[in-house]
Motif scaffolding. Sequence first.
Motif, short mmCIF file in Angstrom:
data_model
loop_
_atom_site.label_atom_id
_atom_site.label_comp_id
_atom_site.label_asym_id
_atom_site.label_seq_id
_atom_site.Cartn_x
_atom_site.Cartn_y
_atom_site.Cartn_z
N ALA A 111 41.38 57.78 63.12
CA ALA A 111 40.55 57.93 64.48
C ALA A 111 39.16 58.29 64.34
O ALA A 111 38.58 58.14 65.41
CB ALA A 111 41.28 59.25 65.00
N SER A 112 38.76 58.51 63.41
CA SER A 112 37.28 58.67 63.38
C SER A 112 36.29 57.54 63.22
O SER A 112 35.13 57.39 63.05
CB SER A 112 36.95 59.52 62.09
N LEU A 113 36.88 56.25 63.19
CA LEU A 113 36.32 55.14 62.87
C LEU A 113 36.53 54.25 64.37
O LEU A 113 37.56 54.10 64.82
CB LEU A 113 36.55 54.29 61.71
N ASN A 114 35.66 53.50 64.71
CA ASN A 114 35.70 52.86 65.91
C ASN A 114 36.55 51.41 65.68
O ASN A 114 36.49 50.80 64.83
CB ASN A 114 34.21 52.15 66.35
N PRO A 115 37.79 51.58 66.66
CA PRO A 115 38.78 50.75 66.05
C PRO A 115 38.50 49.17 66.08
O PRO A 115 39.25 48.30 65.77
CB PRO A 115 39.94 51.06 67.13
N LEU A 116 37.25 48.91 66.95
CA LEU A 116 37.03 47.58 67.28
C LEU A 116 36.14 46.86 66.50
O LEU A 116 35.47 45.70 66.51
CB LEU A 116 36.63 47.38 68.83
N GLN A 117 35.37 47.61 65.58
CA GLN A 117 34.31 47.03 64.83
C GLN A 117 34.80 47.32 63.22
O GLN A 117 35.34 48.21 62.93
CB GLN A 117 33.13 47.99 65.03
N ARG A 122 30.02 46.75 59.86
CA ARG A 122 29.22 46.83 61.07
C ARG A 122 28.99 48.19 61.37
O ARG A 122 27.77 48.55 61.56
CB ARG A 122 29.97 46.29 62.18
N ARG A 162 38.77 45.82 59.61
CA ARG A 162 38.56 46.85 60.38
C ARG A 162 39.58 48.02 60.37
O ARG A 162 40.26 47.98 59.53
CB ARG A 162 39.17 46.08 61.89
N ASP A 219 42.10 49.33 61.30
CA ASP A 219 43.35 49.31 61.44
C ASP A 219 44.11 48.51 60.15
O ASP A 219 44.79 48.34 59.97
CB ASP A 219 43.78 48.47 62.77
N PRO A 264 37.60 60.66 68.86
CA PRO A 264 37.01 61.27 67.74
C PRO A 264 36.01 60.30 67.18
O PRO A 264 34.91 60.66 66.71
CB PRO A 264 38.15 61.31 66.74
N TYR A 265 36.15 58.82 67.46
CA TYR A 265 35.33 58.04 66.83
C TYR A 265 33.76 58.12 67.61
O TYR A 265 32.74 57.82 66.91
CB TYR A 265 35.55 56.52 66.76
N THR A 321 32.17 60.68 65.71
CA THR A 321 31.63 60.26 64.43
C THR A 321 30.10 59.22 64.82
O THR A 321 29.19 59.52 64.05
CB THR A 321 32.74 59.34 63.59
#
Lengths: 657, 314
Positions: free
Chosen positions: A420-426, A430, A470, A472, B211-212, B215
Motif C-alpha cells: 500500500a506504500s507504493l503508488n499503484p499506477l506507476q 518511475r 508496477r 501489483d 499510505p502511498y 510515502t
Amino acid sequence: MSAPEAPTARESPIVKIAWGLILLLVGVAILGPWLSPHDPNLGDFSKIMVGPSSENWLGTDNLGRDTLSRLMVGTRIAALAGLEATAIAIAVGVPIGITVGFLGGALDRLVMRVVDAVAAIPALVFAIAIIAAIGGGLTQAMIAVGLAFSASVARLARGLTLSERERLYVDGARVVGLGRSSLLLRHILPNIGGPLVVIATTVFAQAIVTEAGLSFIGLGVEIPDASWGSMLTNAQRVHRDNPFQSVPPGVAIFITVLAINIVGDSLLRRRRGESFDHPAGHLEPVIARSKDVDAPIVDPIAQPMTNLDRTAAGADWAGGASRVLTVRSLSVNYPTTTAVLSADFHVDEGEVVALVGESGSGKTSAVMAVAALLTPPADVRAAELSLATPSGDMSLLDMSRSEQRRWRSQLGVVFQEPAASLNPLQTVGRQMADALKRVGGMSRREISDRTIELLTAVGLPRPAEVARLRPDQISGGMAQRVVIAQALASEPRLLIADEPTTALDVTIQAEIITLLKQLGEQRGLAVLLVTHDLGVAAELADRTLVMYQGRVVERAPMAGLVTAPQHPYASELLLSVPRNVGGVRIEPKIDRSASLAVPTAGCVYAPRCEHATPECREREPVLRNVRSHLVACIHAEELDLPAIPVEPSAFEPGGER
Amino acid sequence: MTRTVLIRVASLVPLVILASFITFSLLQLTETDPAIVRLGDDATEEAYESFREQIGVNDTFVVQYGRWLGNAATGDLGESWNGPNQVSQLLKERLSVTFSLALGGLFVAATIGMVLGIAAGVRAGRATDSVITAAASTGQAIPNFWVGILLVAFVALPYDVFPATAYTGPTESVKDWLISITLPSIALGTAAAAAIARQTRAAFVRVLHEPYIRTALSVGLSRRSILYRTALRNASIPVVTSAATLFGVLLGGAVIVEAVFAYPGLGSLVLEAIQNGDLPVVLGFVFVAAVGVALVQLLLDITYTVIDPRTRVS
Ligand code: SF4
C-alpha cells in the motif's frame, strides 16, 4: 447505531434547516387541501395568468387557477409518489439482495446477472417500458419507478449482507449454532437497517424528480390533477407570455430534493464515521510544537539524567559516537487519547534503537512524529526534536510544512504495508526516479543508473526488470525492498522502520531483517525500528525502549533486556515470543484478557500486572535506574522477573503478535 | 489492448441480451392486441387472426424471443404494430437527437464537474473546497428538465441566439447542430456536473488518505507533484468508472429534456408508441438505450485501462 437518529445538537445548522423543511413539506402534504387558499382545480377566467398578488401569491396559470394552491396540493402527490416508489424499490430490492447475499452460490450469481442487466438499462427508460406494459397513471408510474430503482437497491442490500455475513463469520456466530434464518433476522437485519435508510433517502429524492419528469411528459399524474411536473407542462405552454409560471414548481422540486439530499448526506456521514474532517489527509501533516521539558519523568532522587543515560545505554554510547537524532519530552495527543507521553530517546550513528510494545502502545505515533508524517488531529509537542546533519543541527519544532520537506530529506522511512506504500499506477522505476529527482543535480542517465544501483543494494535480483514493473506485479517482500531503496535515495543518516516485516511471510521477514542489518552496518545508518516483535528487535537492535500505553516503561541495551528484563511488561513481552528450544517450537502462554483500560492514577500497567500492589494504583512510577536499566516500576528492585536465558538468535522472528 | 477490448465486449454482449430478454418478458404482461393496434376495431376476426399469424404473436414465447433476438443481431428490430414501418428505421430517425443531447450533457458534466472537483480536491479543507462542495450539493438537486424550461423561457425565447425548438442534425450542419444542442446539454449537464464534482472531490480526499501519499511525502515529492500526478490519476479512476452509469441517467434525462425543446427524439416516438400500444417500438427503444450505454461503457473501459494499467489483460 442502527435507526436514523433525530437531528442532534452537533448537526450543522444547514442540516437542521433541511430537517425543518422536510417537516414543513410533510405538513403541507398532509394538510395541503385544507390549507390551500383557493380551489386548486377551479379556474377563474377573469384572472388568467396574473402575476403574483396579494390575492394569488404566486399568480395564476393559463386557466386562472391559483399557483400556490396547486403547488400545495402537488406536494402531497410528490410525497405520495416518492413514498410509493421508495416502498416498492425497498420491498422488492431488499429481500432479493439479502437473500442472495446470504445464500450465495449459484442463485446469487444468477440473480445478480439479472440485476446487472436491469441496471444496464437507464432507470427512466426502464420505467417507461414498464408503463408501456402496465399502463399510465400515477400509481403505475410509481410502480415503474420503484421497480426500476429496485435493481440498485438489491445490489446495495446484497453488498451490505455480504460484509455483515463476513463479519459474523469472523465473530464465529455461526459456530455457536444459530440457525440460518434466525441468524439473518437477529444479526443482519438490524445492522443493515441504518445503511438502508440512507439508500432510501436517495431513492426517495430520485423518485420525486422522476415523477415530476414522467408527469411532465404526460406519463404520470392525470390531468387535471396538480403535480409539480404537470404544472411545469402547463407553464411551458404559456412560456412566451408568462415565463414566471415555470419558476414555482421547479423551486418546489429543487428545495425538496435538496433538503432530502442534505439529510441523507448527514446520515451517511454519521454511519460511515469516516473522519475526513481533515480532507487534506497525509498531504498536510501536523507541525510539531515546542514545549518545556516535562516535570521529572526520571526520578529526581536517582542520579542525574546524563549519567543515567550513559549507564543505561551501555558502554558504546559513551564511546564518542556521534548523535544523529535527539528526542526529548515527546508527547503525541489525540482529542480523546494520549498516544505518547513524554518520551525521551536518541539514536547514534550506526546504532539501531528499537521501540517495542503491543499495538496501541504509541510506538508508531512516536516515530511518525519524528518523521513529520502525523496528520491532524494529532498534536505533537516536544522539548527537543533535532537531527544532526552535515550542515549542522536541524530542529523539527515549529517548522512550517514547506520546510518540513527539508527535514524529511534527512531521513528515510520504511512503512508497515509495503504494497500500500507504493503508488499503484506507476512503475517502480518511475517512483524511484521521482524520489531521486528530489535529491537533485542528476541527469536522466545518472538517475536511472542510481535506480539500478539502489535496487541492487537492497538485494533485488534483475533490478532493471523490477524497475519496469508496477507494485501489483511484485511480491510484498520485493515491494518492501523497493520502499527501502526509495528511503535510501536521499542518502539519509537516519532510517525509520515502522513494523517493516509485519506484513510479510516469515521467510521474507528474515531476509528483510538481514537486509536492514547489512545496510545499517555498511552505511553507518542510524536506525529507529518499531516492532511489536521482540524477536525482530533482538535480531537488529543495540538498544531498546519498551512502550506501554504511550509510556516508555523500560529502556535498556538489547542484550540486557533479553537476559534480564526489569519491568514486568518487558518480561511479559519476552515470554510472548515463540521460541525454538532444541528444535522444538515453544508457544507463549500469556493471558491477555485482562482489562486494557488506562487507569487514571498510578501505574498504567497495574490492571495487567501480576505483581501489582495497592501502592501501584496510587503512585505513578517514573523511570529510574535499576540494575543499569531505566525502569518505570515501583517494585523493580524486589522483583525477580523471568527471562529467556538464550542468545537472541534463538528467537524466531514473526511471532504471532 | 485488443484482447482487453475483446474481453470487455464479451462481457457486455450477454448483459445487453439479458436486458432485452427482461424487457421482452415484461412487455408480455400487456393485454394490447397487435391486431387491433394495426387494423382498428372494425376488422373481421379472420383478418385479425391472419395478422397475428403473420407477425408471429401466436408462437410460443421462446420462439418469439428467439426470432426477435436473431433479427436484432442483424439490426432488424421487427415491424411496428401500428404501421408497416421498420422499428429500426423509426428509431434511426430519432436516435441522433437523444444521443446528441445525452453525449452533450455528459461532455458538459465531465468538463465542468472534473474542473470543479479537482479545484476542490487540491484545496481540500480550504475555503475554495467549501464553496465548491456547497455549490455542488446544491446543484445536484436541480431537476434537469426544469433547467431546460428556464433556459427556454429566459434565454432561448427572449434572445435570438439559441433555437427554442428547432433541432439540426450533425449531418446537415455541424455548427447549427452544436448550437441546437447547447442549451439542452447545459440543462442535462448541470446536476450531473455537480455530481461529478462531488465525486471527484471525494475521490481526491480518499486518495489523500492513502499510505502511498505518505510515502510520496516522505521521499520528498512536492505538494504540486503529489496532487497533480499521484493523486489526480488515482482519484480519476472511480470517476471514470461511474461515468457510464451517469450516461444512462443522462440518456433517460434526454428523453424528457428533448420534450422541453420539442426536439423530435426517441422520447416523442416512444410516447406515441405507448399511446398506440405499439410495443415493438418500446422494446426497440429500450434495446437501443441499453446498447448505447454498453457502448459508452466500452469506451470508458478502454480509457480506464489507459489510466489504470492494473486492469489491462496481458
Ligand atoms: S509499578 Fe506495580 S503495577 Fe506497575 S509494573 Fe511495577 S509492580 Fe507492576
